[in-house]
Design a protein around this motif. Structure first.
Motif, PDB file in Angstrom:
ATOM      1  N   GLU A  69       1.132  -1.357   0.136  1.00  0.00           N
ATOM      2  CA  GLU A  69       0.244  -0.133   0.082  1.00  0.00           C
ATOM      3  C   GLU A  69       0.619   1.010  -0.178  1.00  0.00           C
ATOM      4  O   GLU A  69       1.914   0.963   0.481  1.00  0.00           O
ATOM      5  CB  GLU A  69      -1.053  -0.310   0.945  1.00  0.00           C
ATOM      6  N   ILE A  70       0.513   2.614  -0.616  1.00  0.00           N
ATOM      7  CA  ILE A  70       1.061   4.042  -0.517  1.00  0.00           C
ATOM      8  C   ILE A  70      -0.229   5.031   0.002  1.00  0.00           C
ATOM      9  O   ILE A  70      -1.493   4.588  -0.710  1.00  0.00           O
ATOM     10  CB  ILE A  70       1.586   3.797  -1.311  1.00  0.00           C
ATOM     11  N   HIS A  71       0.338   5.456   0.780  1.00  0.00           N
ATOM     12  CA  HIS A  71      -0.668   6.084   1.627  1.00  0.00           C
ATOM     13  C   HIS A  71      -0.339   7.720   1.496  1.00  0.00           C
ATOM     14  O   HIS A  71       1.247   7.406   1.365  1.00  0.00           O
ATOM     15  CB  HIS A  71      -0.785   6.579   2.755  1.00  0.00           C
ATOM     16  N   THR A  72      -0.588   8.848   1.267  1.00  0.00           N
ATOM     17  CA  THR A  72      -0.800   9.839   2.278  1.00  0.00           C
ATOM     18  C   THR A  72      -0.835  10.176   3.742  1.00  0.00           C
ATOM     19  O   THR A  72      -2.449   9.601   3.921  1.00  0.00           O
ATOM     20  CB  THR A  72      -0.981  10.910   0.616  1.00  0.00           C
ATOM     21  N   LYS A 124       3.946  14.259  13.756  1.00  0.00           N
ATOM     22  CA  LYS A 124       3.578  15.668  13.577  1.00  0.00           C
ATOM     23  C   LYS A 124       4.558  15.817  12.164  1.00  0.00           C
ATOM     24  O   LYS A 124       6.253  15.525  11.932  1.00  0.00           O
ATOM     25  CB  LYS A 124       3.414  16.944  14.126  1.00  0.00           C
ATOM     26  N   SER A 125       4.357  16.592  10.813  1.00  0.00           N
ATOM     27  CA  SER A 125       5.568  17.204  10.041  1.00  0.00           C
ATOM     28  C   SER A 125       6.051  17.617  10.360  1.00  0.00           C
ATOM     29  O   SER A 125       5.270  19.097  11.283  1.00  0.00           O
ATOM     30  CB  SER A 125       4.546  17.623   8.850  1.00  0.00           C
ATOM     31  N   THR A 126       7.535  17.681  10.388  1.00  0.00           N
ATOM     32  CA  THR A 126       8.655  18.592  10.387  1.00  0.00           C
ATOM     33  C   THR A 126       8.535  19.595   8.898  1.00  0.00           C
ATOM     34  O   THR A 126       9.826  20.642   9.096  1.00  0.00           O
ATOM     35  CB  THR A 126       9.180  18.813  11.287  1.00  0.00           C
ATOM     36  N   GLY A 127       8.480  19.611   8.432  1.00  0.00           N
ATOM     37  CA  GLY A 127       8.814  20.180   6.813  1.00  0.00           C
ATOM     38  C   GLY A 127       7.713  20.433   5.768  1.00  0.00           C
ATOM     39  O   GLY A 127       6.828  19.929   6.425  1.00  0.00           O
ATOM     40  N   PRO A 128       8.476  21.076   4.494  1.00  0.00           N
ATOM     41  CA  PRO A 128       7.010  21.505   3.679  1.00  0.00           C
ATOM     42  C   PRO A 128       6.122  20.417   2.933  1.00  0.00           C
ATOM     43  O   PRO A 128       5.506  20.199   2.150  1.00  0.00           O
ATOM     44  CB  PRO A 128       7.072  22.459   2.768  1.00  0.00           C
ATOM     45  N   ASP A 129       7.216  19.728   3.325  1.00  0.00           N
ATOM     46  CA  ASP A 129       6.800  18.281   1.578  1.00  0.00           C
ATOM     47  C   ASP A 129       5.685  17.095   1.779  1.00  0.00           C
ATOM     48  O   ASP A 129       5.630  16.995   3.349  1.00  0.00           O
ATOM     49  CB  ASP A 129       8.263  17.321   1.709  1.00  0.00           C
ATOM     50  N   PRO A 130       5.226  16.526   1.755  1.00  0.00           N
ATOM     51  CA  PRO A 130       4.546  16.187   1.247  1.00  0.00           C
ATOM     52  C   PRO A 130       4.927  14.767   2.342  1.00  0.00           C
ATOM     53  O   PRO A 130       5.537  14.073   1.896  1.00  0.00           O
ATOM     54  CB  PRO A 130       3.515  15.834   0.408  1.00  0.00           C
ATOM     55  N   ILE A 131       3.849  13.862   3.201  1.00  0.00           N
ATOM     56  CA  ILE A 131       3.917  12.259   4.088  1.00  0.00           C
ATOM     57  C   ILE A 131       3.430  11.389   2.959  1.00  0.00           C
ATOM     58  O   ILE A 131       2.178  11.055   3.037  1.00  0.00           O
ATOM     59  CB  ILE A 131       3.219  12.952   5.504  1.00  0.00           C
ATOM     60  N   VAL A 132       4.570  10.504   2.222  1.00  0.00           N
ATOM     61  CA  VAL A 132       3.976   9.533   1.922  1.00  0.00           C
ATOM     62  C   VAL A 132       4.915   8.621   1.947  1.00  0.00           C
ATOM     63  O   VAL A 132       5.774   8.522   2.352  1.00  0.00           O
ATOM     64  CB  VAL A 132       4.564   9.427   0.161  1.00  0.00           C
ATOM     65  N   VAL A 133       4.365   7.792   2.277  1.00  0.00           N
ATOM     66  CA  VAL A 133       4.666   6.203   3.101  1.00  0.00           C
ATOM     67  C   VAL A 133       4.251   4.850   2.451  1.00  0.00           C
ATOM     68  O   VAL A 133       2.832   4.817   1.868  1.00  0.00           O
ATOM     69  CB  VAL A 133       4.177   6.254   4.642  1.00  0.00           C
ATOM     70  N   MET A 134       4.888   4.095   2.729  1.00  0.00           N
ATOM     71  CA  MET A 134       4.555   2.221   1.432  1.00  0.00           C
ATOM     72  C   MET A 134       4.929   1.349   2.856  1.00  0.00           C
ATOM     73  O   MET A 134       5.842   1.714   3.855  1.00  0.00           O
ATOM     74  CB  MET A 134       5.721   2.715   0.606  1.00  0.00           C
ATOM     75  N   HIS A 135       3.666   0.813   2.935  1.00  0.00           N
ATOM     76  CA  HIS A 135       3.842  -0.384   3.380  1.00  0.00           C
ATOM     77  C   HIS A 135       3.943  -1.854   2.714  1.00  0.00           C
ATOM     78  O   HIS A 135       3.139  -2.227   1.991  1.00  0.00           O
ATOM     79  CB  HIS A 135       2.497  -0.940   4.520  1.00  0.00           C
ATOM     80  N   ALA A 136       4.853  -2.704   2.763  1.00  0.00           N
ATOM     81  CA  ALA A 136       4.545  -4.189   2.590  1.00  0.00           C
ATOM     82  C   ALA A 136       4.688  -5.031   3.819  1.00  0.00           C
ATOM     83  O   ALA A 136       5.364  -4.944   4.911  1.00  0.00           O
ATOM     84  CB  ALA A 136       5.925  -3.852   2.226  1.00  0.00           C
TER      85      ALA A 136
END
Length: 317
Positions: A35-38, A99-111
């Protein structure tokens, strides 16, 4: 032909906020869930059910302060940067916030890799009688071999119209074999045991709970649906979630009511009825017991503070 269930981590996407942008489905993805999530910039404290299978998390994008803990335990803090890898092997549920510490979007992959793949790797590497071994967890490491495998799975998931079963299964088996070789826990050689519901049973039971928020549940019916005695079902379900089925159902109701209080302008009495409480006072009592706030207080607070959790000590630490 019905595709067999993959892993109990399939339930995880119900507990994370954000948007799932890719999910591996179909014959190619047996015994592996990708899965890939924002994620939103702030993730409030959430209960994450246990999975029997080892799960890899890969931070593709975003800089994050992440906290996790065992139920009721002390918070552990991780500074997560792009490229970081986590391997989660604990059979226990846990709580998570970030909590995000920067401007980039959070994108995570779960395997999440099914135990049959680890079983095959163990027999090949350790002998015909070997079973899927315990693996050592790791937090925030950088490991080019694992990243290479995950990137191939990501490309197959995101860029191919239809995933190749032989390719995906080959990479999944290679990944399982690499993890057994490199991260087998020889000092704690316990094997995976059936202390929680298997994937397809958990999936069915949670589905039944979710469609019954406004009606209530019958534990005997849940157990009968997966052909178990009520006591055996309740014990294994607690292994997945840390809660009895009835306690967990209350949490589902409160989670849904919090969502409705935050994201809609529905009257509180209607929200209570949507999650099965015909008495406004009873709904308010249960809500306060679970959250520490009345429904009205929760709605007012979330209007001005998107995250009641206190991350200030981390950000300034």
């Amino acid at each position: 032909m019905e595709v067999p269930p993959r892993t109990s981590a399939e339930e995880h996407r119900k507990y994370f906020p954000g948007k799932m942008i890719h999910l591996g489905e179909g014959p190619a993805w047996q015994n592996i869930l990708v899965e890939i999530h924002t994620r939103p910039a702030v993730g409030k404290t959430m209960l994450i059910p246990a999975v029997a299978e080892p799960q890899l998390h890969w931070q593709i994008s975003g800089h994050v302060v992440c906290e996790d803990r065992e139920l009721g335990g002390e918070w552990n803090t991780h500074l997560v940067e792009p490229g970081a890898l986590f391997l989660i092997t604990s059979p226990d549920p846990y709580e998570l916030r970030w909590k995000s510490t920067g401007p980039d979007p959070i994108v995570v992959m779960h395997a999440t890799i099914g135990l049959p793949l680890f079983g095959r790797a163990a027999k090949e590497l350790l002998g015909a009688s070997a079973r899927a071994p315990q693996l050592k967890e790791f937090n925030g490491i950088r490991e080019p071999v694992i990243v290479a495998f995950l990137e191939m799975l990501r490309q197959e998931l995101c860029e191919q119209k239809e995933a190749s079963p032989s390719f995906v299964q080959g990479i999944a088996q290679s990944l399982a074999t690499h993890l057994v070789r490199a991260y087998r826990d020889d000092e704690n050689p316990r094997h995976h045991r059936a202390t929680s519901l298997p994937a397809f049973h958990l999936h069915r039971v949670l589905k039944m709970m979710e469609v019954s928020l406004d009606q209530g549940i019958n534990i005997g019916e849940l157990a009968a649906a997966i052909k178990m005695s009520e006591s055996h079902f309740s014990r294994l379900f607690k292994g997945n979630t840390g809660f009895s089925p009835s306690q967990y159902f209350i949490r589902l109701r409160m989670s849904k009511s919090q969502e409705l209080l935050r994201d809609t302008s529905k009257p509180i009495i209607e929200i209570g009825m949507d999650v099965g409480y015909t008495s406004p006072s009873h709904f308010a009592h249960v809500f306060r017991k679970e959250t520490g706030l009345s429904p009205h207080e929760y709605r007012e607070r979330t209007k001005i503070d998107v995250s009641p959790d206190d991350f200030s000590r981390i950000a300034t630490g």
